[in-house]
Design an enzyme around this catalytic site. Structure first.
Site, PDB file in Angstrom:
ATOM      1  N   ASN A   8       0.875  -1.169   0.000  1.00 44.39           N
ATOM      2  CA  ASN A   8       0.000   0.000   0.000  1.00 44.39           C
ATOM      3  C   ASN A   8       0.916   1.223   0.000  1.00 44.39           C
ATOM      4  OD1 ASN A   8      -1.856   1.991   0.459  1.00 44.39           O
ATOM      5  ND2 ASN A   8      -2.626   1.173   2.398  1.00 44.39           N
ATOM      6  N   ARG A  92      -2.725  -2.115  -3.316  1.00 47.48           N
ATOM      7  CA  ARG A  92      -3.913  -1.304  -3.118  1.00 47.48           C
ATOM      8  C   ARG A  92      -3.875  -0.152  -4.120  1.00 47.48           C
ATOM      9  NH1 ARG A  92      -5.874   1.907   2.230  1.00 47.48           N
ATOM     10  NH2 ARG A  92      -7.868   2.509   1.360  1.00 47.48           N
ATOM     11  N   HIS A 180     -12.845   3.457  -0.286  1.00 40.77           N
ATOM     12  CA  HIS A 180     -12.742   2.540   0.864  1.00 40.77           C
ATOM     13  C   HIS A 180     -13.425   1.200   0.574  1.00 40.77           C
ATOM     14  CE1 HIS A 180     -12.209   6.320   3.529  1.00 40.77           C
ATOM     15  NE2 HIS A 180     -11.036   5.700   3.412  1.00 40.77           N
ATOM     16  N   ARG A 240      -9.082  16.582   4.937  1.00 40.33           N
ATOM     17  CA  ARG A 240      -9.991  16.886   3.818  1.00 40.33           C
ATOM     18  C   ARG A 240     -11.335  17.356   4.368  1.00 40.33           C
ATOM     19  NH1 ARG A 240      -9.483  11.060   1.277  1.00 40.33           N
ATOM     20  NH2 ARG A 240      -7.863  10.683   2.815  1.00 40.33           N
ATOM     21  N   GLU A 377      -8.211  -4.413   5.299  1.00 45.24           N
ATOM     22  CA  GLU A 377      -8.099  -4.226   3.844  1.00 45.24           C
ATOM     23  C   GLU A 377      -6.950  -5.059   3.279  1.00 45.24           C
ATOM     24  OE1 GLU A 377      -8.143  -0.375   5.414  1.00 45.24           O
ATOM     25  OE2 GLU A 377      -9.105   0.483   3.653  1.00 45.24           O
TER      26      GLU A 377
END
Ligand code: ADP
Length: 403
Positions: A8, A92, A180, A240, A377
């Site tokens: 990742n 990822r 996600h 964000r 994940e």
């Protein structure tokens, strides 16, 4: 022993995990590591499955200038010191665009196609792709698989995926994607095992981490998400803003004189909890801070999270269960309690004892069930990588038998 390497890669760090493959295809996490401080203070840290340190070493800044070099150094450490040569690598990838609704084996053509989505995920996509290119160049026979954060949302109804803009823009890819997805897919696959009574129902999963979003899942499928074209929309996040009137961005550019690049940087790095509090982007630090702006940022996060649950409940036409996951969702008793307090109108009532001990089911009996399900994940990526590898091998064997 056979292993799968999961990568990742971000702008300043490459996180990796190694999973051992048992004979029956079960995956067991063996190593968790990361190379961070790329371009500033590079450092390799890794732990084994029990959390014991395997490596913690610093490198001179010039020796690891970028993500590709970080991957090379991490891979050399795995090979030379851990004696790990993976069967395959799973990556990822934040943006798979409109076409990829499942993981895919990587070749040069795939990397070129994925480059088109760089503008849609400027802070993630280029770094996700860099290690693929470097492995294609250095180890061309090593199978690599791209796993997308957008893929799980790909069978949304058009109503969920369109913006109210001319259709030609939708056709060229300006549409709502959702992110996600690897986390939501993991939760959707875990529910039949951990909470079978809700697995086929209408479930909202709240992935609350540094990046945060929610997903409306019905019968195991994503039907709506709080994120859209990019990972900027929806909930306020560490840096964000989340949902914001596009007029604000026009104002920043036209009145405040920001260049588009400055506006981009501002929206991805300087807003959210960090911008609002002026204290930190980290929820734990905000909760520990005596500064009233930190408390306001936390309250704002909770308020907006509850609003978005309302939106997704409308998409689902009801709510059979709520699931909290990711850093904040899995660990913060008080944030869960305060979001739940605002959802009494949906039948949500937490059991403070169960919430306090981070139980799987944290709601009172007879109320809308609320669960805490840790996400994984990386395991999802490892599973996808292994199954694609095996299906590739099966089809090669079938072709060999047929010829
Ligand atoms: P990512 O993977 O997107 O970087 P995580 O899912 O690890 O993010 O979540 C990181 C966030 O979780 C940070 O804001 C951190 O402060 C928050 N967090 C972790 N543990 C707690 C806790 N006990 N209480 C409140 N927030 C927490």
């Amino acid at each position: 022993m056979d292993t799968i390497l999961v990568v990742n890669a971000g702008s300043s760090s490459v996180k990796f995990q190694v999973f051992a493959v048992d004979g029956d295809g079960r995956l067991r996490r063996q190593i968790k590591g990361q190379m961070d401080g790329i371009g500033s203070r590079p450092r390799l840290r890794a732990t084994d499955a029990a959390g014991q340190a395997l490596a913690d070493r610093a490198y001179p800044i010039e020796s690891i200038p970028d993500v590709s070099e970080a991957l090379q150094v991490g891979a050399a450490w795995l090979r030379d010191e851990m004696q790990i040569t993976p069967l395959a690598v799973g990556h990822r990838v934040v943006h798979g665009g409109p076409d990829y609704d499942r993981p895919v084996l990587i070749d040069h053509g795939v990397v070129t196609r994925l480059e088109r989505y760089t503008a849609l995920a400027p802070l993630h996509q280029p770094y996700n792709l860099a290690p693929m290119r470097s492995l294609l160049a250095n180890l061309p026979n090593l199978p690599q698989v791209a796993c997308f954060d957008t893929a799980f949302h790909r069978d949304h109804d058009d109503l969920a995926d369109f913006y109210a803009i001319p259709r030609r823009l939708h056709e060229e890819g300006v549409r709502r994607y959702g992110f996600h997805g690897l986390s939501y897919e993991y939760i959707a696959k875990a529910l039949p095992r951990v909470a079978p009574e809700i697995a086929t129902g209408r479930v909202i999963v709240a992935h609350l981490g540094s990046g945060a979003s929610m997903c409306a899942i019905h019968g195991g499928r994503s039907i709506e998400s709080t994120m859209g074209f990019t990972a900027l929309d929806g909930l306020p996040m560490g840096t964000r803003a989340g949902q914001i009137d596009p007029g604000v961005i026009l104002y920043l550019i036209l009145v405040k004189g920001m260049s588009p690049a400055e506006a981009q940087n501002f929206l991805y790095r300087d807003c959210g909890l960090k911008g609002l509090s002026g204290v930190s982007n980290d929820m734990r630090e905000l909760q520990a801070s005596p500064d009233p702006s930190a408390a306001f940022a936390v309250e704002y996060f909770i308020y907006r999270a509850a609003l978005q649950v309302g939106m997704l409940a409308a998409a689902l036409q009801g709510l059979d269960a709520l699931v909290f996951t990711a850093g904040i969702g899995e660990n913060s008793v008080s944030i869960r309690a305060r979001i739940a307090e605002r959802l009494g109108w949906l039948g949500v009532v937490l059991d403070p004892m169960e919430n306090g001990r981070h139980a799987l089911l944290i709601s009172r009996p007879g109320t809308t069930p609320v669960y805490v399900v840790p996400t994984d994940e990386e395991l999802m990526i490892a599973q996808h990588t292994l199954s694609l590898l095996w299906s590739g091998r099966r089809s090669t064997q079938a072709k060999e038998r047929a010829s």
